[in-house]
Structures are given as structure tokens and as C-alpha cells.
Design a protein around this motif. Structure first.
Motif, short mmCIF file in Angstrom:
data_model
loop_
_atom_site.label_atom_id
_atom_site.label_comp_id
_atom_site.label_asym_id
_atom_site.label_seq_id
_atom_site.Cartn_x
_atom_site.Cartn_y
_atom_site.Cartn_z
N GLU A 147 0.83 -1.22 0.00
CA GLU A 147 0.00 0.00 0.00
C GLU A 147 0.86 1.26 0.00
O GLU A 147 0.54 2.25 -0.69
CB GLU A 147 -0.94 -0.02 1.21
N ILE A 148 1.96 1.24 0.75
CA ILE A 148 2.87 2.39 0.75
C ILE A 148 3.50 2.55 -0.63
O ILE A 148 3.61 3.67 -1.16
CB ILE A 148 3.96 2.22 1.83
N HIS A 149 3.89 1.46 -1.24
CA HIS A 149 4.47 1.49 -2.58
C HIS A 149 3.47 2.08 -3.57
O HIS A 149 3.83 2.91 -4.43
CB HIS A 149 4.87 0.07 -2.99
N GLU A 150 2.21 1.68 -3.46
CA GLU A 150 1.19 2.20 -4.36
C GLU A 150 0.97 3.70 -4.15
O GLU A 150 0.81 4.46 -5.11
CB GLU A 150 -0.13 1.45 -4.15
N THR A 151 0.97 4.12 -2.89
CA THR A 151 0.78 5.54 -2.59
C THR A 151 1.92 6.38 -3.19
O THR A 151 1.68 7.42 -3.80
CB THR A 151 0.72 5.77 -1.08
N ILE A 152 3.15 5.93 -3.01
CA ILE A 152 4.29 6.67 -3.56
C ILE A 152 4.24 6.69 -5.08
O ILE A 152 4.49 7.72 -5.72
CB ILE A 152 5.62 6.04 -3.08
N THR A 153 3.85 5.58 -5.68
CA THR A 153 3.85 5.48 -7.14
C THR A 153 2.76 6.34 -7.77
O THR A 153 3.02 7.10 -8.72
CB THR A 153 3.65 4.02 -7.57
N TYR A 154 1.56 6.25 -7.25
CA TYR A 154 0.41 6.88 -7.92
C TYR A 154 -0.14 8.11 -7.19
O TYR A 154 -0.98 8.83 -7.75
CB TYR A 154 -0.72 5.86 -8.08
N SER A 155 0.31 8.36 -5.97
CA SER A 155 -0.18 9.47 -5.16
C SER A 155 -1.59 9.20 -4.67
O SER A 155 -2.22 8.22 -5.03
CB SER A 155 -0.13 10.78 -5.96
N ARG A 156 -2.09 10.12 -3.83
CA ARG A 156 -3.46 10.07 -3.32
C ARG A 156 -4.06 11.47 -3.46
O ARG A 156 -3.34 12.47 -3.41
CB ARG A 156 -3.50 9.64 -1.86
N TYR A 157 -5.38 11.51 -3.61
CA TYR A 157 -6.01 12.81 -3.81
C TYR A 157 -7.42 12.77 -3.23
O TYR A 157 -8.42 12.84 -3.93
CB TYR A 157 -6.06 13.14 -5.31
N GLY A 158 -7.49 12.65 -1.90
CA GLY A 158 -8.79 12.61 -1.25
C GLY A 158 -9.49 13.96 -1.29
O GLY A 158 -8.85 15.00 -1.17
N ILE A 159 -10.79 13.93 -1.46
CA ILE A 159 -11.59 15.15 -1.55
C ILE A 159 -12.72 15.11 -0.54
O ILE A 159 -13.37 14.08 -0.37
CB ILE A 159 -12.18 15.32 -2.97
N MET A 160 -12.93 16.21 0.13
CA MET A 160 -14.09 16.37 1.01
C MET A 160 -14.84 17.62 0.56
O MET A 160 -14.23 18.67 0.37
CB MET A 160 -13.66 16.52 2.46
N PRO A 161 -16.15 17.55 0.38
CA PRO A 161 -16.90 18.73 -0.06
C PRO A 161 -17.04 19.76 1.06
O PRO A 161 -17.03 19.41 2.24
CB PRO A 161 -18.27 18.17 -0.44
N PRO A 162 -17.16 21.03 0.71
CA PRO A 162 -17.47 22.05 1.72
C PRO A 162 -18.95 22.00 2.05
O PRO A 162 -19.78 21.62 1.23
CB PRO A 162 -17.11 23.36 1.01
N TRP A 163 -19.27 22.43 3.26
CA TRP A 163 -20.67 22.34 3.71
C TRP A 163 -21.31 23.70 3.95
O TRP A 163 -22.46 23.77 4.39
CB TRP A 163 -20.74 21.48 4.98
N GLN A 164 -20.62 24.76 3.65
CA GLN A 164 -21.15 26.09 3.95
C GLN A 164 -22.38 26.43 3.11
O GLN A 164 -23.19 27.27 3.51
CB GLN A 164 -20.07 27.16 3.72
N ASP A 165 -22.54 25.79 1.95
CA ASP A 165 -23.71 26.07 1.12
C ASP A 165 -24.88 25.14 1.42
O ASP A 165 -25.97 25.32 0.89
CB ASP A 165 -23.35 25.94 -0.36
N ARG A 166 -24.65 24.13 2.26
CA ARG A 166 -25.70 23.16 2.56
C ARG A 166 -26.13 23.17 4.02
O ARG A 166 -27.22 22.72 4.37
CB ARG A 166 -25.25 21.75 2.15
N LEU A 167 -25.27 23.67 4.87
CA LEU A 167 -25.59 23.77 6.29
C LEU A 167 -25.52 25.23 6.72
O LEU A 167 -24.79 26.03 6.13
CB LEU A 167 -24.59 22.96 7.12
N THR A 168 -26.28 25.57 7.73
CA THR A 168 -26.19 26.92 8.30
C THR A 168 -24.92 27.02 9.13
O THR A 168 -24.31 26.01 9.51
CB THR A 168 -27.41 27.22 9.17
N GLU A 169 -24.52 28.24 9.43
CA GLU A 169 -23.35 28.43 10.27
C GLU A 169 -23.56 27.79 11.64
O GLU A 169 -22.63 27.21 12.22
CB GLU A 169 -23.05 29.92 10.43
N ALA A 170 -24.78 27.87 12.15
CA ALA A 170 -25.07 27.23 13.45
C ALA A 170 -24.88 25.73 13.36
O ALA A 170 -24.31 25.11 14.27
CB ALA A 170 -26.49 27.57 13.90
N GLN A 171 -25.33 25.11 12.27
CA GLN A 171 -25.17 23.66 12.12
C GLN A 171 -23.71 23.28 11.97
O GLN A 171 -23.26 22.26 12.52
CB GLN A 171 -25.97 23.19 10.90
#
Length: 291
Positions: free
Chosen positions: A252-276
Motif C-alpha cells: 500500500e505504501i508502494h502504491e501511494t508513492i507510485t500513484y499518489s493520493r487525492y482525497g476530496i471532502m466537499p465544503p458544507w457552507q452552502d448546505r448547512l447553516t453556520e449554526a449547524q
């Protein structure tokens, strides 16, 4: 003879359907009146219902009905009523310093309760119902103290608000690891893998690891640090512990070094209120891994 006479009289009164099985005839007797009136009443009720309520499916919805009733509309009203009821404490939550929420018992209870609901609705799909991540690689455990971008409540709030590597948000957290398979030779990647295994306390080839240490200093130390402890400003993980987002085996380490990783998380400011967002920030911070 009496039974035969009774059958003959019944046949003359009602007639038969013409069906007969082994001498058994089916009389054409009328339905009970109470049953007929009930049946007619259900027809009348159905017609009235179709006229008053949404009923007949169309291509893009259904007939609205004269009353204009909608279960979606009813839910929206109930949700708005709940928001109105919580408006005052939501205002207090938004106005408070993030680091001071926990100092106010009422505000903290409200944030934790609301944050749990927000988390289960929007976050559990990736991070798991208990926030320990899911089986697939790339979904971090939020219960430990290993944070790519920082685990204090302000850092958690920023991550939830702007996401990770979400290019449409100019304030998103962003970093990108090169795919070293396009930069280094295969034996060099093998050596780098051995070095990462060495600094993480795993079995390794000492000769390869020594070569890998030089390659690491040239290619990896600028992000992960000279000792491999990582850099939260860049989202570069600590390579010396036993916590791995994409797996810590040699393959798994070899694969990560070879191909890289690019995890994405969406922002929530347009779907949740500031209070949420503040509620779920407080909830995640309070799970045990927040700093």
C-alpha cells in the motif's frame, strides 16, 4: 324432503349462476346491503380524496388537489417551526467564540445534540456512524488524535466549512502529492518504500532503506518533515506512527508513492447553516480525538 324443498324454493327466489360442481349449485343471492353501502361509501370517499388531495401521478409530480396539501410542505413548515424555536440559541452559538462554546453548559449541550444529528445525516456515510471511518481506505477516523489538517475546534470548523481539495471553493484546504511513478525509477520507489517502513517501525530491508533515506530527503522531507512527522499546514501525514489513511503495508505504501493520493471532502457552507456547522464542529471535537 324438507331440505330439498328449501333448496327448490331458494333456487326459485334467487336463481343460480349456472355453475354446478358435483351437484352443488351456486345461488345468485344478492350482496348484503350493509356491505354494498360500505362499498359505495368507499367509492365516494375515493372521488372526494382525488379531488381534494394530491392523488393522480403525472410526469413531473401529481395532481395538487383543491386543498393544496403537501407532505413536503408540511415537513417544511415543521422544520421552519423548529428553526424559529431555536433561533435565539442559534444566534448565541454563532456569536460565541468557537473555543468558548464548551465553557457554556447550555450552549455545549445544544451544540452536541444538534451536531450528532447533523453528523448522522451528512457525515456518517463517509466517516461511519461512530466516526471511526469506514472500511474503504481514504475515510479518516475522527476518534483518534491523528489529524491531517489539525484537530482543534477552529481547524475542524474550517475543514467542514471549506472542505478539502474542493476546487470550487477558493478557501478550501489544498495540497497535492506528486505521483512519483512519473518521476522516479522503480528501484528508487522500492527504496523509498523501505525507508517509510523503517521510520514507521516496520520490517524492512536496511540496505534499501539507507538509499531511500537520501531519496526521502530530496523528494519528501519538504512536506513530511525531515523525521517524517508530517505537516498539518500542508495536510501531509505523519509517517512514523501506525495510523494510515490509505493503508500502511509495504504494497500500500508502494502504491501511494507510485500513484499518489487525492482525497476530496466537499465544503458544507452552502448546505448547512453556520449554526449547524458549529454544532457538528463541536460534536466532532468532543468525540475524543479533538485537540
Amino acid at each position: 324432503m324438507a331440505d330439498t324443498k328449501k333448496e327448490q324454493d331458494k333456487a326459485e327466489e334467487y336463481g343460480t349462476t349456472g355453475h354446478e360442481w358435483d351437484g352443488i349449485r351456486e345461488y345468485d343471492t344478492p350482496m348484503p346491503r350493509w356491505w354494498l353501502w360500505t362499498f359505495y361509501a368507499t367509492i365516494v370517499w375515493a372521488v372526494i380524496y382525488v379531488i381534494l388531495f394530491p392523488a393522480i401521478p403525472l410526469v413531473n409530480g401529481a395532481t395538487p388537489g383543491l386543498l393544496g396539501f403537501s407532505t413536503r410542505g408540511q415537513l417544511a413548515e415543521e422544520m421552519q417551526a423548529a428553526r424559529d424555536a431555536n433561533a435565539e440559541i442559534d444566534s448565541q452559538l454563532v456569536a460565541a467564540e468557537l473555543t468558548e462554546i464548551s465553557a457554556d453548559p447550555e450552549l455545549q449541550r445544544y451544540a452536541m445534540a444538534g451536531g450528532a444529528a447533523v453528523f448522522k445525516t451528512y457525515c456518517a456515510q463517509c466517516h461511519g456512524a461512530g466516526a471511526a471511518g469506514v472500511q474503504a481506505a481514504g475515510y479518516p477516523n475522527l476518534l483518534d488524535d491523528d489529524w491531517l489538517w489539525g484537530g482543534d475546534i477552529e481547524a475542524i470548523h474550517q475543514t467542514i466549512t471549506h472542505g478539502i481539495r474542493w476546487e470550487a471553493d477558493p478557501d478550501t484546504r489544498f495540497s497535492q502529492m506528486p505521483a512519483f511513478g512519473e518521476i522516479l525509477e522503480g528501484e528508487e520507489i522500492d527504496a523509498l518504500t523501505a525507508h517509510v517502513l523503517a521510520i514507521s517501525g516496520q520490517d524492512h530491508d536496511a540496505g534499501l532503506a539507507a538509499t531511500g533515506a537520501e531519496l526521502y530527503a530530496e523528494n519528501c522531507a519538504s512536506c513530511h518533515g525531515d523525521a517524517g512527522m508530517g505537516d498539518r499546514e500542508q495536510g501531509a501525514p505523519n509517517l512514523t506512527d501506525a495510523i494510515w489513511l490509505y493503508g500502511g503495508s509495504e504494497e500500500e505504501i508502494h502504491e501511494t508513492i507510485t500513484y499518489s493520493r487525492y482525497g476530496i471532502m466537499p465544503p458544507w457552507q452552502d448546505r448547512l447553516t453556520e449554526a449547524q456547522i458549529r454544532q457538528v464542529s463541536a460534536y466532532v471535537h468532543g468525540l475524543g480525538g479533538g485537540e
